[in-house]
Write a protein that holds these residues in place. Structure first.
Motif, short mmCIF file in Angstrom:
data_model
loop_
_atom_site.label_atom_id
_atom_site.label_comp_id
_atom_site.label_asym_id
_atom_site.label_seq_id
_atom_site.Cartn_x
_atom_site.Cartn_y
_atom_site.Cartn_z
N ASN A 33 0.86 -1.19 0.00
CA ASN A 33 0.00 0.00 0.00
C ASN A 33 0.89 1.25 0.00
N GLU A 34 1.60 1.42 -1.10
CA GLU A 34 2.60 2.49 -1.20
C GLU A 34 2.47 3.23 -2.53
N VAL A 35 2.72 4.53 -2.45
CA VAL A 35 2.77 5.35 -3.66
C VAL A 35 4.18 5.94 -3.76
N VAL A 36 4.80 5.78 -4.91
CA VAL A 36 6.08 6.42 -5.19
C VAL A 36 5.80 7.66 -6.04
N ILE A 37 6.30 8.80 -5.58
CA ILE A 37 6.13 10.04 -6.35
C ILE A 37 7.52 10.49 -6.81
N ALA A 38 7.70 10.56 -8.10
CA ALA A 38 8.96 11.03 -8.68
C ALA A 38 8.65 12.34 -9.41
N TYR A 39 9.29 13.42 -9.01
CA TYR A 39 8.87 14.72 -9.56
C TYR A 39 10.03 15.70 -9.71
N ILE A 40 9.75 16.71 -10.50
CA ILE A 40 10.60 17.90 -10.61
C ILE A 40 9.68 19.11 -10.47
N SER A 41 10.15 20.13 -9.78
CA SER A 41 9.40 21.39 -9.72
C SER A 41 10.35 22.53 -10.10
N MET A 42 9.92 23.34 -11.08
CA MET A 42 10.80 24.44 -11.51
C MET A 42 10.43 25.75 -10.80
N HIS A 43 9.11 26.01 -10.69
CA HIS A 43 8.67 27.29 -10.11
C HIS A 43 7.62 27.06 -9.03
N GLU A 44 7.76 25.97 -8.29
CA GLU A 44 6.97 25.70 -7.08
C GLU A 44 5.57 25.15 -7.33
N SER A 45 5.03 25.23 -8.55
CA SER A 45 3.67 24.70 -8.77
C SER A 45 3.62 23.21 -8.44
N ILE A 46 4.54 22.46 -9.02
CA ILE A 46 4.52 21.00 -8.80
C ILE A 46 4.82 20.69 -7.33
N ARG A 47 5.75 21.44 -6.74
CA ARG A 47 6.07 21.14 -5.33
C ARG A 47 4.83 21.33 -4.45
N LYS B 257 6.52 7.39 -0.77
CA LYS B 257 7.96 7.58 -0.95
C LYS B 257 8.14 8.63 -2.04
N GLN B 258 8.74 9.73 -1.64
CA GLN B 258 8.75 10.93 -2.48
C GLN B 258 10.18 11.21 -2.94
N PHE B 259 10.35 11.43 -4.25
CA PHE B 259 11.70 11.63 -4.79
C PHE B 259 11.73 12.89 -5.66
N ASN B 260 12.44 13.90 -5.18
CA ASN B 260 12.71 15.08 -5.99
C ASN B 260 13.87 14.71 -6.91
N LEU B 261 13.59 14.61 -8.19
CA LEU B 261 14.59 14.06 -9.12
C LEU B 261 15.81 14.95 -9.30
#
Ligand code: FEO
Length: 392
Positions: free
Chosen positions: A244-258, A276-280
Protein backbone atom coordinates in the motif's frame (compact mmCIF):
# COMPACT_ATOMS: atom_id res chain seq x y z
CA UNK A 1 43.87 -16.63 2.53
CA UNK A 2 40.14 -16.55 3.20
CA UNK A 3 38.43 -19.93 2.87
CA UNK A 4 34.71 -20.64 2.52
CA UNK A 5 35.32 -24.33 3.23
CA UNK A 6 38.51 -26.40 3.04
CA UNK A 7 40.23 -25.77 -0.28
CA UNK A 8 37.56 -23.29 -1.44
CA UNK A 9 39.19 -19.86 -1.39
CA UNK A 10 37.86 -16.33 -1.93
CA UNK A 11 40.35 -14.73 -4.34
CA UNK A 12 38.36 -11.75 -5.62
CA UNK A 13 38.75 -8.04 -4.96
CA UNK A 14 37.03 -5.38 -2.88
CA UNK A 15 36.36 -2.10 -4.69
CA UNK A 16 35.76 0.37 -1.88
CA UNK A 17 35.82 3.45 -4.11
CA UNK A 18 33.61 2.57 -7.06
CA UNK A 19 30.55 4.79 -7.11
CA UNK A 20 28.97 4.06 -10.49
CA UNK A 21 28.27 0.91 -12.47
CA UNK A 22 27.49 0.83 -16.19
CA UNK A 23 28.03 4.62 -15.97
CA UNK A 24 24.48 4.72 -14.60
CA UNK A 25 23.90 2.81 -11.38
CA UNK A 26 24.99 4.48 -8.12
CA UNK A 27 27.07 2.31 -5.80
CA UNK A 28 26.95 4.19 -2.47
CA UNK A 29 28.72 1.33 -0.69
CA UNK A 30 31.21 0.30 -3.38
CA UNK A 31 31.21 -3.33 -4.49
CA UNK A 32 33.23 -6.52 -4.65
CA UNK A 33 34.15 -8.70 -7.62
CA UNK A 34 34.15 -12.16 -6.10
CA UNK A 35 36.18 -14.95 -7.61
CA UNK A 36 36.68 -18.35 -6.02
CA UNK A 37 39.44 -20.90 -6.30
CA UNK A 38 38.53 -24.55 -5.77
CA UNK A 39 41.42 -26.94 -5.31
CA UNK A 40 40.40 -30.54 -5.87
CA UNK A 41 42.67 -33.51 -5.28
CA UNK A 42 43.42 -33.65 -9.03
CA UNK A 43 42.40 -30.40 -10.68
CA UNK A 44 42.04 -26.74 -9.75
CA UNK A 45 39.28 -24.43 -10.96
CA UNK A 46 38.95 -20.67 -10.80
CA UNK A 47 35.34 -19.51 -10.74
CA UNK A 48 35.19 -16.16 -12.56
CA UNK A 49 37.80 -13.40 -12.46
CA UNK A 50 37.46 -9.73 -11.48
CA UNK A 51 37.02 -6.33 -13.09
CA UNK A 52 40.17 -5.48 -15.07
CA UNK A 53 40.85 -2.56 -12.71
CA UNK A 54 41.51 -5.13 -9.95
CA UNK A 55 43.59 -7.58 -12.00
CA UNK A 56 46.64 -7.31 -9.74
CA UNK A 57 44.59 -8.09 -6.62
CA UNK A 58 43.29 -11.28 -8.22
CA UNK A 59 46.75 -12.38 -9.30
CA UNK A 60 48.21 -11.68 -5.83
CA UNK A 61 45.36 -13.63 -4.20
CA UNK A 62 45.87 -16.57 -6.54
CA UNK A 63 49.56 -16.68 -5.62
CA UNK A 64 48.68 -16.47 -1.91
CA UNK A 65 46.19 -19.32 -2.32
CA UNK A 66 48.89 -21.47 -3.91
CA UNK A 67 47.28 -21.65 -7.34
CA UNK A 68 50.43 -22.90 -9.08
CA UNK A 69 48.37 -24.50 -11.81
CA UNK A 70 44.84 -23.60 -12.87
CA UNK A 71 43.16 -26.23 -15.02
CA UNK A 72 39.78 -24.62 -15.51
CA UNK A 73 38.42 -21.09 -15.50
CA UNK A 74 34.68 -21.32 -15.01
CA UNK A 75 33.04 -18.37 -16.76
CA UNK A 76 29.54 -17.90 -15.41
CA UNK A 77 28.77 -14.68 -17.21
CA UNK A 78 30.21 -12.63 -20.04
CA UNK A 79 30.10 -9.20 -18.38
CA UNK A 80 33.58 -7.84 -17.91
CA UNK A 81 33.43 -7.23 -14.16
CA UNK A 82 33.74 -11.04 -13.93
CA UNK A 83 35.22 -12.07 -17.26
CA UNK A 84 37.56 -9.13 -17.84
CA UNK A 85 40.71 -10.87 -16.57
CA UNK A 86 40.18 -14.27 -18.19
CA UNK A 87 42.69 -13.36 -20.90
CA UNK A 88 45.30 -12.48 -18.25
CA UNK A 89 44.79 -15.79 -16.44
CA UNK A 90 45.03 -17.72 -19.72
CA UNK A 91 48.37 -16.05 -20.40
CA UNK A 92 49.65 -16.97 -16.93
CA UNK A 93 48.24 -20.51 -17.15
CA UNK A 94 48.59 -21.60 -20.78
CA UNK A 95 47.22 -25.06 -19.96
CA UNK A 96 43.95 -23.70 -18.57
CA UNK A 97 40.62 -24.07 -20.37
CA UNK A 98 37.64 -21.77 -20.10
CA UNK A 99 34.55 -23.74 -19.12
CA UNK A 100 31.20 -22.21 -19.97
CA UNK A 101 28.08 -22.71 -22.06
CA UNK A 102 28.01 -22.14 -25.84
CA UNK A 103 26.26 -18.77 -25.60
CA UNK A 104 28.72 -17.39 -23.06
CA UNK A 105 31.60 -18.74 -25.13
CA UNK A 106 30.36 -16.71 -28.09
CA UNK A 107 30.11 -13.59 -25.95
CA UNK A 108 33.59 -14.04 -24.52
CA UNK A 109 35.03 -14.42 -28.01
CA UNK A 110 33.20 -11.25 -29.09
CA UNK A 111 34.05 -9.23 -25.99
CA UNK A 112 37.53 -10.45 -25.10
CA UNK A 113 38.80 -11.85 -28.41
CA UNK A 114 39.66 -15.19 -26.79
CA UNK A 115 40.71 -18.08 -29.03
CA UNK A 116 38.11 -20.72 -29.83
CA UNK A 117 40.39 -23.62 -28.80
CA UNK A 118 40.71 -22.34 -25.23
CA UNK A 119 37.12 -23.32 -24.44
CA UNK A 120 35.27 -26.36 -23.13
CA UNK A 121 31.50 -25.96 -23.39
CA UNK A 122 29.11 -27.63 -20.98
CA UNK A 123 25.43 -28.50 -21.10
CA UNK A 124 22.87 -27.75 -18.43
CA UNK A 125 23.39 -30.23 -15.56
CA UNK A 126 26.78 -31.43 -16.78
CA UNK A 127 29.40 -32.24 -14.14
CA UNK A 128 33.14 -31.73 -14.01
CA UNK A 129 35.34 -33.65 -11.56
CA UNK A 130 38.27 -32.00 -9.81
CA UNK A 131 39.05 -35.25 -8.00
CA UNK A 132 37.50 -35.09 -4.56
CA UNK A 133 35.33 -32.14 -5.55
CA UNK A 134 32.70 -32.07 -8.29
CA UNK A 135 31.23 -29.08 -10.09
CA UNK A 136 27.72 -29.24 -11.50
CA UNK A 137 26.77 -26.54 -13.99
CA UNK A 138 23.24 -25.20 -13.90
CA UNK A 139 21.95 -22.89 -16.60
CA UNK A 140 20.35 -19.86 -14.91
CA UNK A 141 19.52 -17.55 -17.81
CA UNK A 142 18.56 -13.90 -17.43
CA UNK A 143 20.22 -13.12 -14.15
CA UNK A 144 20.79 -10.75 -15.75
CA UNK A 145 22.14 -11.71 -19.18
CA UNK A 146 20.79 -14.62 -21.24
CA UNK A 147 23.96 -16.70 -21.09
CA UNK A 148 24.46 -16.86 -17.34
CA UNK A 149 25.23 -20.19 -15.69
CA UNK A 150 25.75 -21.12 -12.04
CA UNK A 151 27.94 -23.75 -10.42
CA UNK A 152 27.01 -26.09 -7.60
CA UNK A 153 29.90 -27.63 -5.69
CA UNK A 154 28.36 -30.96 -4.79
CA UNK A 155 30.52 -32.17 -1.89
CA UNK A 156 30.51 -28.81 -0.06
CA UNK A 157 26.94 -27.84 -1.03
CA UNK A 158 28.03 -24.36 -2.15
CA UNK A 159 26.02 -22.60 -4.85
CA UNK A 160 27.90 -20.07 -6.97
CA UNK A 161 25.24 -18.06 -8.86
CA UNK A 162 27.37 -15.15 -10.17
CA UNK A 163 25.30 -11.92 -10.18
CA UNK A 164 22.14 -13.71 -8.98
CA UNK A 165 21.62 -12.96 -5.23
CA UNK A 166 24.47 -10.43 -5.37
CA UNK A 167 24.84 -7.14 -3.50
CA UNK A 168 26.96 -4.13 -4.36
CA UNK A 169 28.56 -3.85 -0.93
CA UNK A 170 32.24 -3.40 -0.25
CA UNK A 171 32.94 -5.22 2.99
CA UNK A 172 35.93 -6.79 4.67
CA UNK A 173 33.63 -9.53 5.94
CA UNK A 174 33.67 -12.64 3.78
CA UNK A 175 30.32 -13.78 5.17
CA UNK A 176 27.12 -11.89 5.92
CA UNK A 177 27.44 -10.41 9.41
CA UNK A 178 24.85 -7.63 9.27
CA UNK A 179 21.72 -9.00 7.62
CA UNK A 180 19.91 -5.64 7.58
CA UNK A 181 22.79 -3.94 5.75
CA UNK A 182 23.15 -6.77 3.25
CA UNK A 183 19.40 -6.93 2.66
CA UNK A 184 19.34 -3.23 1.74
CA UNK A 185 22.26 -3.66 -0.66
CA UNK A 186 20.82 -6.84 -2.15
CA UNK A 187 17.45 -5.14 -2.64
CA UNK A 188 19.11 -2.18 -4.36
CA UNK A 189 21.03 -4.64 -6.54
CA UNK A 190 17.85 -6.53 -7.37
CA UNK A 191 16.02 -3.28 -8.20
CA UNK A 192 18.74 -1.90 -10.43
CA UNK A 193 19.79 -5.07 -12.22
CA UNK A 194 17.48 -8.03 -11.71
CA UNK A 195 13.97 -6.53 -11.51
CA UNK A 196 13.37 -6.52 -15.30
CA UNK A 197 13.83 -10.32 -15.18
CA UNK A 198 11.35 -11.11 -12.42
CA UNK A 199 9.69 -13.92 -14.35
CA UNK A 200 12.87 -15.72 -15.49
CA UNK A 201 14.17 -15.40 -11.91
CA UNK A 202 11.04 -17.18 -10.74
CA UNK A 203 11.94 -20.10 -13.02
CA UNK A 204 15.52 -20.14 -11.77
CA UNK A 205 14.38 -20.21 -8.15
CA UNK A 206 12.12 -23.11 -9.01
CA UNK A 207 15.02 -24.87 -10.69
CA UNK A 208 17.23 -24.77 -7.57
CA UNK A 209 14.54 -25.26 -4.96
CA UNK A 210 15.47 -28.89 -4.21
CA UNK A 211 19.21 -28.31 -4.27
CA UNK A 212 20.69 -28.84 -0.78
CA UNK A 213 22.54 -25.54 -0.35
CA UNK A 214 24.70 -24.76 2.69
CA UNK A 215 26.12 -21.56 1.31
CA UNK A 216 25.44 -19.12 -1.54
CA UNK A 217 28.60 -17.47 -2.84
CA UNK A 218 27.61 -14.72 -5.30
CA UNK A 219 29.93 -12.61 -7.43
CA UNK A 220 29.17 -9.36 -5.59
CA UNK A 221 28.90 -8.84 -1.85
CA UNK A 222 29.24 -11.19 1.11
CA UNK A 223 28.70 -14.97 1.10
CA UNK A 224 25.40 -16.19 2.57
CA UNK A 225 25.79 -18.88 5.22
CA UNK A 226 22.02 -18.75 5.64
CA UNK A 227 20.78 -19.22 2.05
CA UNK A 228 17.14 -19.06 3.15
CA UNK A 229 17.62 -15.42 4.14
CA UNK A 230 18.33 -14.24 0.58
CA UNK A 231 16.15 -16.81 -1.20
CA UNK A 232 13.13 -15.70 0.86
CA UNK A 233 13.90 -12.05 0.09
CA UNK A 234 13.99 -12.84 -3.63
CA UNK A 235 10.73 -14.79 -3.38
CA UNK A 236 9.09 -11.71 -1.89
CA UNK A 237 10.53 -9.31 -4.48
CA UNK A 238 9.58 -11.44 -7.48
CA UNK A 239 6.09 -12.23 -6.22
CA UNK A 240 3.09 -10.38 -7.66
CA UNK A 241 2.34 -8.88 -4.24
CA UNK A 242 2.56 -5.10 -3.90
CA UNK A 243 2.36 -2.83 -0.88
CA UNK A 244 0.00 0.00 0.00
CA UNK A 245 2.60 2.49 -1.20
CA UNK A 246 2.77 5.35 -3.66
CA UNK A 247 6.08 6.42 -5.19
CA UNK A 248 6.13 10.04 -6.35
CA UNK A 249 8.96 11.03 -8.68
CA UNK A 250 8.87 14.72 -9.56
CA UNK A 251 10.60 17.90 -10.61
CA UNK A 252 9.40 21.39 -9.72
CA UNK A 253 10.80 24.44 -11.51
CA UNK A 254 8.67 27.29 -10.11
CA UNK A 255 6.97 25.70 -7.08
CA UNK A 256 3.67 24.70 -8.77
CA UNK A 257 4.52 21.00 -8.80
CA UNK A 258 6.07 21.14 -5.33
CA UNK A 259 2.85 22.66 -3.91
CA UNK A 260 0.78 20.02 -5.71
CA UNK A 261 3.05 17.21 -4.47
CA UNK A 262 2.90 18.51 -0.88
CA UNK A 263 -0.89 18.63 -0.96
CA UNK A 264 -1.12 15.23 -2.61
CA UNK A 265 1.29 13.60 -0.15
CA UNK A 266 -0.78 14.92 2.79
CA UNK A 267 -3.95 13.57 1.17
CA UNK A 268 -2.36 10.12 0.73
CA UNK A 269 -1.06 10.12 4.30
CA UNK A 270 -4.53 11.02 5.60
CA UNK A 271 -5.81 7.95 3.77
CA UNK A 272 -3.25 5.66 5.39
CA UNK A 273 -1.11 5.20 2.29
CA UNK A 274 2.67 5.09 2.62
CA UNK A 275 4.41 7.61 0.39
CA UNK A 276 7.96 7.58 -0.95
CA UNK A 277 8.75 10.93 -2.48
CA UNK A 278 11.70 11.63 -4.79
CA UNK A 279 12.71 15.08 -5.99
CA UNK A 280 14.59 14.06 -9.12
CA UNK A 281 16.92 17.05 -8.84
CA UNK A 282 18.62 15.51 -5.83
CA UNK A 283 17.54 11.89 -5.64
CA UNK A 284 19.71 8.80 -5.93
CA UNK A 285 18.06 6.81 -8.73
CA UNK A 286 18.99 3.61 -6.90
CA UNK A 287 16.70 4.67 -4.05
CA UNK A 288 13.94 5.34 -6.57
CA UNK A 289 14.48 1.92 -8.14
CA UNK A 290 14.35 0.23 -4.72
CA UNK A 291 11.09 1.96 -3.88
CA UNK A 292 9.56 0.54 -7.06
CA UNK A 293 10.23 -3.07 -6.00
CA UNK A 294 7.08 -3.18 -3.84
CA UNK A 295 4.96 -0.07 -4.46
CA UNK A 296 1.46 -0.46 -5.89
CA UNK A 297 1.38 2.97 -7.53
CA UNK A 298 3.77 5.34 -9.30
CA UNK A 299 2.87 9.02 -9.69
CA UNK A 300 5.05 11.16 -11.92
CA UNK A 301 5.11 14.93 -11.37
CA UNK A 302 6.40 17.40 -13.94
CA UNK A 303 6.08 20.93 -15.20
CA UNK A 304 5.67 21.32 -18.94
CA UNK A 305 8.95 22.24 -20.61
CA UNK A 306 9.14 22.87 -24.33
CA UNK A 307 5.71 21.21 -24.67
CA UNK A 308 6.87 18.02 -22.95
CA UNK A 309 7.86 16.69 -19.53
CA UNK A 310 10.96 18.05 -17.87
CA UNK A 311 13.83 15.94 -19.33
CA UNK A 312 14.77 14.62 -15.86
CA UNK A 313 11.20 13.38 -15.42
CA UNK A 314 11.25 11.78 -18.86
CA UNK A 315 14.51 10.07 -17.85
CA UNK A 316 12.88 8.69 -14.69
CA UNK A 317 9.95 7.42 -16.76
CA UNK A 318 12.34 5.72 -19.19
CA UNK A 319 14.18 4.18 -16.26
CA UNK A 320 10.96 2.91 -14.64
CA UNK A 321 9.91 1.47 -17.98
CA UNK A 322 13.25 -0.34 -18.36
CA UNK A 323 13.22 -1.71 -14.81
CA UNK A 324 9.73 -3.19 -15.26
CA UNK A 325 8.53 -3.03 -11.64
CA UNK A 326 5.36 -4.90 -10.66
CA UNK A 327 3.64 -1.57 -10.03
CA UNK A 328 -0.09 -1.77 -10.78
CA UNK A 329 -1.15 1.86 -11.26
CA UNK A 330 0.36 5.01 -12.75
CA UNK A 331 -0.76 8.62 -12.77
CA UNK A 332 0.66 12.05 -13.55
CA UNK A 333 0.60 15.38 -11.76
CA UNK A 334 1.52 18.26 -14.05
CA UNK A 335 1.38 21.95 -14.72
CA UNK A 336 1.45 23.92 -17.93
CA UNK A 337 1.38 27.47 -19.22
CA UNK A 338 -0.28 27.24 -22.61
CA UNK A 339 -0.36 23.62 -23.78
CA UNK A 340 1.77 20.63 -24.59
CA UNK A 341 1.77 16.86 -24.96
CA UNK A 342 3.31 15.88 -21.65
CA UNK A 343 0.62 13.40 -20.57
CA UNK A 344 0.78 11.51 -23.84
CA UNK A 345 4.57 11.55 -23.79
CA UNK A 346 4.82 10.16 -20.24
CA UNK A 347 2.05 7.61 -20.82
CA UNK A 348 3.83 6.42 -23.96
CA UNK A 349 7.16 6.17 -22.12
CA UNK A 350 5.72 3.72 -19.57
CA UNK A 351 3.41 1.95 -21.99
CA UNK A 352 5.31 -1.34 -21.70
CA UNK A 353 4.43 -1.62 -18.00
CA UNK A 354 1.38 -3.67 -17.19
CA UNK A 355 -0.29 -0.82 -15.34
CA UNK A 356 -3.66 0.85 -15.23
CA UNK A 357 -3.48 4.59 -15.78
CA UNK A 358 -5.40 6.76 -13.32
CA UNK A 359 -6.77 10.15 -14.51
CA UNK A 360 -3.94 12.72 -14.26
CA UNK A 361 -4.21 16.12 -12.60
CA UNK A 362 -2.97 19.07 -14.66
CA UNK A 363 -2.90 22.63 -13.31
CA UNK A 364 -2.87 25.63 -15.62
CA UNK A 365 -0.31 27.95 -14.09
CA UNK A 366 -0.12 27.75 -10.31
CA UNK A 367 -2.42 25.20 -8.63
CA UNK A 368 -5.77 26.53 -7.43
CA UNK A 369 -8.59 25.18 -5.27
CA UNK A 370 -10.00 23.03 -8.07
CA UNK A 371 -6.58 21.49 -8.66
CA UNK A 372 -6.10 20.67 -4.97
CA UNK A 373 -9.57 19.08 -4.94
CA UNK A 374 -8.58 17.06 -8.01
CA UNK A 375 -5.50 15.85 -6.16
CA UNK A 376 -7.70 14.73 -3.26
CA UNK A 377 -9.90 12.84 -5.74
CA UNK A 378 -6.75 11.23 -7.17
CA UNK A 379 -5.79 10.12 -3.63
CA UNK A 380 -9.33 8.72 -3.19
CA UNK A 381 -9.06 6.83 -6.45
CA UNK A 382 -5.66 5.37 -5.52
CA UNK A 383 -7.05 4.24 -2.17
CA UNK A 384 -9.99 2.62 -3.95
CA UNK A 385 -7.66 0.79 -6.34
CA UNK A 386 -5.43 -0.34 -3.48
CA UNK A 387 -8.48 -1.61 -1.63
CA UNK A 388 -9.43 -3.58 -4.72
CA UNK A 389 -6.07 -5.35 -4.35
CA UNK A 390 -6.81 -5.89 -0.62
CA UNK A 391 -3.62 -4.08 0.39
CA UNK A 392 -5.27 -1.00 1.94
FE1 FEO B 1 28.43 -8.34 -12.09
FE2 FEO B 1 26.49 -8.67 -14.82
O1 FEO B 1 28.06 -8.42 -13.90
Amino acid sequence: MRELKPNVFAVGAIDWDRRLFDELIPLPDGTTYNAYLIKGSEKTALLDTVDPAKRDVLIDNLIAAGADKIDYIIAHHGEQDHSGCIGDILLLHPEAKVVTNPMCKGMLIDLLELEDDRFITVEDGEQLSLGDKTLRFIYTPWVHWPETISTYLIEDKIFFPCDFFGAHLASSDLFVTDEHLVLESAKRYYAEIMMPFRLPIRKNLEKIKNLPIDMIAPSHGPVYQDPKFIIDAYKSWISDDVKNEVVIAYISMHESIRRMVNHFVSALMERGITVKQFNLTVTDIGELAMSLVDAATLVIGSPTMLAKAHPKVAYAAILASALKPKTKFVSVIGSYGWGGIMIKQLTDLVSNLRVETIEPVMAKGCPKDDDFKALERLADEILKRHKSLKIA
